[in-house]
Write an enzyme that holds these catalytic residues in place. Structure first.
Site, short mmCIF file in Angstrom:
data_model
loop_
_atom_site.label_atom_id
_atom_site.label_comp_id
_atom_site.label_asym_id
_atom_site.label_seq_id
_atom_site.Cartn_x
_atom_site.Cartn_y
_atom_site.Cartn_z
N CYS A 1 3.20 7.72 -7.26
CA CYS A 1 1.94 7.05 -6.97
C CYS A 1 1.64 7.05 -5.47
O CYS A 1 1.44 8.10 -4.87
CB CYS A 1 1.98 5.63 -7.55
SG CYS A 1 0.37 4.89 -7.82
N HIS A 2 1.61 5.88 -4.81
CA HIS A 2 1.32 5.78 -3.38
C HIS A 2 2.57 5.94 -2.51
O HIS A 2 2.48 5.97 -1.29
CB HIS A 2 0.67 4.43 -3.06
CG HIS A 2 -0.74 4.31 -3.54
ND1 HIS A 2 -1.05 4.06 -4.86
CD2 HIS A 2 -1.92 4.42 -2.89
CE1 HIS A 2 -2.36 4.00 -4.99
NE2 HIS A 2 -2.92 4.22 -3.81
#
Length: 180
Positions: free
Chosen positions: A110-111
């Site tokens: 994800c991030h």
């Protein structure tokens, strides 16, 4: 598969996307490995379900007390606030970079690649991530792809990345395969 292997999970004191911590954690345990929760502060970390507070988790060690040599691999869960905080903590960035310098596998979802960018370890690598990071990754010298999971062996270590919680099944399988 992971018998005798210890995998670090690095998270900030709050802001980690809970499922991106708990699902890979379960996968490591089910494969016979030992997961350890590492953070920038002792005590507990606060998980989140997107923007809502979820459960807390006990920290096993802080980045000041461990070394990449203590582990066989690293998992970097996402959540927007989690990697954004980690990339501002020099000890956390050094800890991440040490896995690359020593050739140990890393899995980020994800991030989480924001922390990889700060550690200057994405140049020449192919990664996926939450789509909003693609420009950041390209600007840091990476090739960004829109895939459920990307396993990149071109570099000093093997790097596993995924885009989002919906990719967790593929992410967990690829990570445990690489850690073994």
């Amino acid at each position: 598969m992971l018998d005798g292997k210890t995998i670090a999970f690095l998270v900030a004191p709050e802001g980690v996307e809970q499922v991106e911590l708990t699902e890979p954690w379960k996968a490591v345990k089910q494969a016979g490995g030992t997961p350890r929760l590492v953070s920038t502060a002792s005590g507990k970390v606060q998980g989140f379900n997107h923007l809502d507070k979820a459960d807390t988790f006990a920290v096993d060690a802080t980045v000041d007390d461990v070394d990449a040599a203590d582990f066989d691999g690293l998992v970097l869960p996402g959540g927007v606030a989690n990697p954004d905080f980690l990339r501002t903590v020099p000890q956390a960035v050094r800890f991440v970079r040490a896995f690359f310098d020593s050739g140990k596998p890393v899995a980020a979802i994800c991030h989480a690649p924001w922390t990889l960018i700060e550690a200057d370890v994405v140049r020449g690598r192919t990664l996926t991530s939450w789509p909003s990071l693609q420009t950041d990754l390209r600007n840091a010298g990476a090739t960004w792809v829109d895939k459920e999971v990307m396993v990149c062996p071109e570099g000093p270590n093997t790097l596993v990345t995924s885009r989002k919680p919906d990719d967790l099944k593929a992410f967990c399988q690829a990570a445990t395969d690489v850690f073994s």
